[in-house]
Write an enzyme that holds these catalytic residues in place. Structure first.
Site, PDB file in Angstrom:
ATOM      1  N   LYS A  16       2.731  62.327  -1.931  1.00  0.00           N
ATOM      2  CA  LYS A  16       1.105  61.386  -1.586  1.00  0.00           C
ATOM      3  C   LYS A  16       0.603  61.828  -0.338  1.00  0.00           C
ATOM      4  CE  LYS A  16       2.366  57.919  -3.773  1.00  0.00           C
ATOM      5  NZ  LYS A  16       4.142  57.589  -3.868  1.00  0.00           N
ATOM      6  N   ARG A  53      -1.231  51.035  -8.781  1.00  0.00           N
ATOM      7  CA  ARG A  53       0.159  51.337  -9.539  1.00  0.00           C
ATOM      8  C   ARG A  53       0.050  50.229 -10.510  1.00  0.00           C
ATOM      9  NH1 ARG A  53       2.280  52.277  -3.635  1.00  0.00           N
ATOM     10  NH2 ARG A  53       4.713  52.051  -3.354  1.00  0.00           N
ATOM     11  N   ARG A  96      12.949  61.078   5.520  1.00  0.00           N
ATOM     12  CA  ARG A  96      12.078  61.091   5.571  1.00  0.00           C
ATOM     13  C   ARG A  96      11.269  59.914   7.001  1.00  0.00           C
ATOM     14  NH1 ARG A  96       7.561  58.729   2.472  1.00  0.00           N
ATOM     15  NH2 ARG A  96       8.709  56.500   1.811  1.00  0.00           N
ATOM     16  N   ARG A 148      10.971  54.314   8.034  1.00  0.00           N
ATOM     17  CA  ARG A 148      10.576  53.182   7.209  1.00  0.00           C
ATOM     18  C   ARG A 148      12.187  52.045   6.781  1.00  0.00           C
ATOM     19  NH1 ARG A 148       6.058  55.140   3.178  1.00  0.00           N
ATOM     20  NH2 ARG A 148       7.563  53.124   1.510  1.00  0.00           N
ATOM     21  N   ARG A 172      12.285  50.892  -6.543  1.00  0.00           N
ATOM     22  CA  ARG A 172      10.885  51.534  -5.978  1.00  0.00           C
ATOM     23  C   ARG A 172      10.800  52.377  -7.462  1.00  0.00           C
ATOM     24  NH1 ARG A 172      11.632  52.869  -0.550  1.00  0.00           N
ATOM     25  NH2 ARG A 172       9.340  54.409  -0.751  1.00  0.00           N
TER      26      ARG A 172
HETATM   27  P1  ADP Z   1       4.850  59.639  -1.102  1.00  0.00           P
HETATM   28  O1  ADP Z   1       3.804  58.797   0.069  1.00  0.00           O
HETATM   29  O2  ADP Z   1       4.829  59.692  -1.913  1.00  0.00           O
HETATM   30  O3  ADP Z   1       5.882  58.757  -0.320  1.00  0.00           O
HETATM   31  P2  ADP Z   1       5.585  61.406   1.783  1.00  0.00           P
HETATM   32  O4  ADP Z   1       4.360  62.092   1.538  1.00  0.00           O
HETATM   33  O5  ADP Z   1       6.107  60.532   2.864  1.00  0.00           O
HETATM   34  O6  ADP Z   1       5.914  60.632   0.010  1.00  0.00           O
HETATM   35  O7  ADP Z   1       6.768  62.409   1.563  1.00  0.00           O
HETATM   36  C1  ADP Z   1       7.790  61.622   1.520  1.00  0.00           C
HETATM   37  C2  ADP Z   1       9.069  63.624   2.192  1.00  0.00           C
HETATM   38  O8  ADP Z   1       9.329  63.880   1.496  1.00  0.00           O
HETATM   39  C3  ADP Z   1       8.468  63.301   4.055  1.00  0.00           C
HETATM   40  O9  ADP Z   1      10.170  62.939   4.391  1.00  0.00           O
HETATM   41  C4  ADP Z   1       8.363  64.193   3.960  1.00  0.00           C
HETATM   42  O10 ADP Z   1       7.847  64.936   4.982  1.00  0.00           O
HETATM   43  C5  ADP Z   1       8.929  65.331   2.533  1.00  0.00           C
HETATM   44  N1  ADP Z   1       7.280  66.431   1.156  1.00  0.00           N
HETATM   45  C6  ADP Z   1       6.920  65.671   0.923  1.00  0.00           C
HETATM   46  N2  ADP Z   1       5.865  66.867   0.359  1.00  0.00           N
HETATM   47  C7  ADP Z   1       6.919  67.124   1.304  1.00  0.00           C
HETATM   48  C8  ADP Z   1       7.354  68.695   0.284  1.00  0.00           C
HETATM   49  N3  ADP Z   1       6.175  69.039  -0.522  1.00  0.00           N
HETATM   50  N4  ADP Z   1       8.305  69.742   0.369  1.00  0.00           N
HETATM   51  C9  ADP Z   1       9.341  69.205   1.157  1.00  0.00           C
HETATM   52  N5  ADP Z   1       9.245  67.451   1.229  1.00  0.00           N
HETATM   53  C10 ADP Z   1       8.205  67.625   1.230  1.00  0.00           C
HETATM   54  P1  AMP Z   2       4.184  53.171  -0.105  1.00  0.00           P
HETATM   55  O1  AMP Z   2       3.803  52.985   1.089  1.00  0.00           O
HETATM   56  O2  AMP Z   2       2.828  53.857  -1.048  1.00  0.00           O
HETATM   57  O3  AMP Z   2       5.495  53.621  -0.299  1.00  0.00           O
HETATM   58  O4  AMP Z   2       4.574  51.596  -0.247  1.00  0.00           O
HETATM   59  C1  AMP Z   2       4.987  51.262   0.312  1.00  0.00           C
HETATM   60  C2  AMP Z   2       5.415  49.536  -0.486  1.00  0.00           C
HETATM   61  O5  AMP Z   2       4.106  48.825  -0.161  1.00  0.00           O
HETATM   62  C3  AMP Z   2       5.577  48.956  -2.510  1.00  0.00           C
HETATM   63  O6  AMP Z   2       7.328  49.760  -2.206  1.00  0.00           O
HETATM   64  C4  AMP Z   2       5.136  47.977  -2.102  1.00  0.00           C
HETATM   65  O7  AMP Z   2       6.190  46.981  -2.513  1.00  0.00           O
HETATM   66  C5  AMP Z   2       4.528  47.867  -1.495  1.00  0.00           C
HETATM   67  N1  AMP Z   2       2.704  48.640  -2.181  1.00  0.00           N
HETATM   68  C6  AMP Z   2       1.995  49.227  -1.363  1.00  0.00           C
HETATM   69  N2  AMP Z   2       0.975  49.949  -2.147  1.00  0.00           N
HETATM   70  C7  AMP Z   2       1.107  48.858  -3.713  1.00  0.00           C
HETATM   71  C8  AMP Z   2       0.592  48.483  -4.333  1.00  0.00           C
HETATM   72  N3  AMP Z   2      -0.650  49.376  -4.777  1.00  0.00           N
HETATM   73  N4  AMP Z   2       0.942  47.504  -4.929  1.00  0.00           N
HETATM   74  C9  AMP Z   2       1.482  46.710  -5.722  1.00  0.00           C
HETATM   75  N5  AMP Z   2       2.799  46.831  -4.138  1.00  0.00           N
HETATM   76  C10 AMP Z   2       2.165  48.172  -3.450  1.00  0.00           C
END
Ligand code: ADP
Ligand code: AMP
Length: 226
Positions: free
Chosen positions: A13, A87, A126, A160, A171
């Site tokens: 995302k 969410r 990541r 993170r 999660r």
């Molecule tokens: P989210 O925001 O949904 O938690 P991220 O965008 O942070 O996911 O992506 C999670 C990890 O996967 C990151 O390290 C990113 O570089 C990698 N990633 C994202 N999209 C892809 C993809 N299409 N193929 C391979 N790796 C990806």
């Molecule tokens: P994310 O960066 O989207 O992976 O979110 C990291 C953490 O932030 C999650 O595991 C939750 O603890 C909190 N969080 C982020 N967005 C929300 C949301 N919309 N509702 C509740 N908790 C959230």
């Protein structure tokens, strides 16, 4: 145009939201980023949510809805990409009401479909630039020079705190229990567009572009006449 990116942790995302900002001048509204900023600033709210986030639970609806409300009030120009929000169904209802008050609506909900099996690798590999927020991955998207962000040259690359297997498991449970029901909800509203999140980043981006060029529109955009 307002777009929601829906998908489990690690689905891509944030990665796709950043590309949309670059390509379409949209604003990324990531509640995860906002909560991490609150933590880094040492605010009372940031301190309250730190433990909840570390264990992979959801922060309370009123806190995240408040954060989104504040950002929407300050304007979103070419449109918003909601990344990690809503969410829960309560958050989805609140978002609809907030947008309606501004005379706006959700145009598309992109569901990034991935297999759970890839998520451990996605999340454990990541790392994020502490300066510009670019998202990298040890294997699938490494920086050209190790330890240096390609996007801005910063050496402040971070993992993170919640990107470990125990927190990811929690999660994912939260996702299936509280967030996945939104898939059916937005499908029923005619807004859902599933995209293969397992494809390489550029292919996922192209699929999202195609959806946004011809957004699903939703029930209230459809004519009742034949
Ligand atoms: P989210 O925001 O949904 O938690 P991220 O965008 O942070 O996911 O992506 C999670 C990890 O996967 C990151 O390290 C990113 O570089 C990698 N990633 C994202 N999209 C892809 C993809 N299409 N193929 C391979 N790796 C990806
Ligand atoms: P994310 O960066 O989207 O992976 O979110 C990291 C953490 O932030 C999650 O595991 C939750 O603890 C909190 N969080 C982020 N967005 C929300 C949301 N919309 N509702 C509740 N908790 C959230």
């Amino acid at each position: 145009m307002n777009v929601i990116l829906l998908g489990p942790p690690g689905a891509g995302k944030g990665t796709q939201a950043r590309l949309l900002v670059e390509q379409r001048g949209m604003v990324q509204l990531s509640t995860g980023d906002m909560l991490r900023e609150a933590q880094a600033s040492g605010s009372a709210m940031g301190r309250r949510v730190a433990e909840v986030m570390a264990r992979g639970a959801l922060v309370s609806d009123d806190i995240v809805i408040g954060l989104i409300e504040e950002r929407l009030r300050s304007g979103t120009g070419g449109g918003a990409i909601f990344d990690g929000f809503p969410r829960t169904l309560a958050q989805a209802d609140a978002l609809e009401a907030l947008l309606a008050r501004l005379g706006q609506r959700i145009d598309a909900v992109i569901e990034l479909r991935v297999d759970d099996a890839v998520l451990v690798d996605r999340v454990s590999g990541r790392y994020v630039c502490g300066n510009c927020g670019e998202v990298w991955h040890d294997r699938t998207r490494p920086t050209r020079v190790p330890g240096v962000c390609d996007a801005c040259g910063s050496t402040d690359l971070r993992r993170r705190a919640d990107d470990n297997e125990t927190s990811l498991r929690q999660r994912l449970m939260e996702y299936y229990k509280k967030t996945a029901p939104l898939i059916g909800y937005y499908h029923a509203k005619g807004l859902l567009a599933p995209v293969d999140g397992l494809a390489p980043v550029a292919e996922v981006a192209a699929a999202i572009r195609a959806v946004l060029d011809a957004p699903p529109g939703g029930l209230d955009a459809r004519s009742e006449r034949p």
